[in-house]
Design an enzyme around this catalytic site. Structure first.
Site, PDB file in Angstrom:
ATOM      1  N   SER A 161       0.831  -1.197   0.000  1.00 51.27           N
ATOM      2  CA  SER A 161       0.000   0.000   0.000  1.00 51.27           C
ATOM      3  C   SER A 161       0.870   1.253   0.000  1.00 51.27           C
ATOM      4  CB  SER A 161      -0.959  -0.047   1.186  1.00 51.27           C
ATOM      5  OG  SER A 161      -1.917   0.977   1.103  1.00 51.27           O
ATOM      6  N   ASP A 303      -9.175  -4.718  -5.755  1.00 50.04           N
ATOM      7  CA  ASP A 303      -8.654  -3.592  -4.982  1.00 50.04           C
ATOM      8  C   ASP A 303      -9.418  -2.318  -5.346  1.00 50.04           C
ATOM      9  OD1 ASP A 303      -7.194  -1.539  -3.794  1.00 50.04           O
ATOM     10  OD2 ASP A 303      -5.250  -2.394  -4.299  1.00 50.04           O
ATOM     11  N   HIS A 340      -7.876  -4.691  -1.267  1.00 53.96           N
ATOM     12  CA  HIS A 340      -6.589  -4.013  -1.108  1.00 53.96           C
ATOM     13  C   HIS A 340      -5.659  -4.807  -0.181  1.00 53.96           C
ATOM     14  CE1 HIS A 340      -3.932  -0.624  -1.392  1.00 53.96           C
ATOM     15  NE2 HIS A 340      -3.958  -0.376  -0.090  1.00 53.96           N
TER      16      HIS A 340
END
Length: 363
Positions: A161, A303, A340
């Site tokens: 991330s 995601d 995600h």
């Protein structure tokens, strides 16, 4: 997952917010390094920038005298040095014979500026804390590694991330410092469109709460935090898993209520504003061609933050030609993916990492 959670539920699966996931009992060493008079990109300075980090394993120097087994593991937005100690990551990768076997590699897991136990607004400066960004984070990590730990080279940088985005910045800022990059769950382009909109909504939700008081609150601005956390929950969610795990209205609503109760308890509003806004000037795209390290770049098709249609319609054709040493994979949606947060589900992409580590091993 408390604040670190923002790396696990908030911006990454729930990239952060809930309660710290169960952490495996690995033989970590907790450390802190203080950088004196650190100067931020804005020109602001701080007398002492405290950086906390975990290590596992021991450093090794090769025949050339340089460290040859250090791996830097970078957490997501709102996370901390414990985030990637989650069993779905650490238990799959750190054991004997695994890709990051701690008897072979020296693992370094830092708290970024503004997160975990490192220096942050809630320490006392509130909204007067220097307005840091990813460039500041990378530069402070570099100083911590080279001056504090005497690590002069990295075998690999793996980031999830926010850490994914930082990996690209690392590759541009210090192109010879690492053998390889493994950025998981991001795009190497400016944070704009829906991605920036959702972050901006989270920030503005807090700032528009009268209880925020321009950052000088004595109790958390709860309504502002609820708005911010609601947005972060959506950002980190995986539709298939949400529908499977909460198939009725009552279950779905209870999940939201429980999530909010946990998240708001463990998050400081000013800290959240800072770490969500740290990506405001992230844009490695113009200099991607300067990255010389090979990269394994993995995203997931479910995601919300980095949807596959952006790669298909815009990003792949535009950025991949600038990165001939990069392998880009979009994992298909399965019962094992977690939106995600797939970046932390190591079992899903472990085989790709194993192949990549072998391929980038110095002969």
């Amino acid at each position: 997952m408390r604040l670190a959670a923002l790396a696990y539920l908030i911006l990454y699966c729930t990239a952060a917010l809930a309660q710290n996931p169960r952490v495996s009992k690995w033989p970590t060493k907790d450390n802190v390094y203080v950088i004196r008079n650190f100067r931020f990109g804005t020109g602001e300075t701080i007398p002492e920038l405290s950086l906390h980090y975990l290590t596992l394993g021991q450093p090794h120097r090769g025949t050339d005298g340089h460290i040859d087994n250090a791996i830097l593991l970078l957490h997501g937005t709102g996370g901390d040095r414990h985030t990637l100690m989650n069993p779905v990551f650490s238990d799959v990768l750190f054991g004997p014979g695994q890709p990051f076997d701690i008897t072979k590699y020296f693992l370094i897991l830092p708290d970024d500026i503004g997160q975990g136990d490192s220096s942050k607004p809630s320490d006392g400066l509130h909204m007067k804390f220097p307005e840091y960004d990813y460039d500041d984070m990378i530069r402070s990590q570099y100083i911590m590694l080279t001056e504090g730990m005497h690590v002069d080279h990295l075998r690999l940088i793996l980031g999830t991330s926010m850490g994914c985005m930082q990996s690209w910045v690392w590759g541009e800022a210090y192109p010879q410092f690492m053998d390889a990059l493994a950025p998981f769950a991001c795009y190497p382009v400016e944070v704009a469109g829906r991605n920036r909109m959702t972050r901006y909504i989270a920030i503005e939700s807090i700032k528009h709460d009268p209880a925020w008081k321009k950052g000088e609150y004595t109790t958390e601005p709860i309504e502002g935090l609820r708005g911010a956390e609601a947005m972060l929950l959506v950002m980190g969610s995986a539709p298939l898993q949400m529908q499977k795990n909460y198939p009725t209205r009552a279950q779905a609503e209870k999940y939201v209520d429980d999530y909010m109760a946990r998240a708001i308890t463990h998050v400081d509003a000013n800290n959240l504003i800072y770490y969500v806004n740290a990506s405001r000037n992230y844009n490695p795209e113009p200099k991607l061609y300067t990255i010389v390290a090979p990269a394994l770049w993995i995203n997931s098709a479910d995601d919300f933050i980095n949807p596959p249609e952006l790669a298909q319609q815009i990003i792949s054709a535009r950025v991949l030609p600038k990165m001939p040493k990069t392998k880009f994979i979009i994992l298909p949606i399965t019962d094992a993916t977690r939106g995600h947060g797939t970046h932390t589900q190591a079992a899903i992409w472990k085989d790709e990492l194993v192949t990549f580590m072998v391929k980038t091993e110095k002969k």
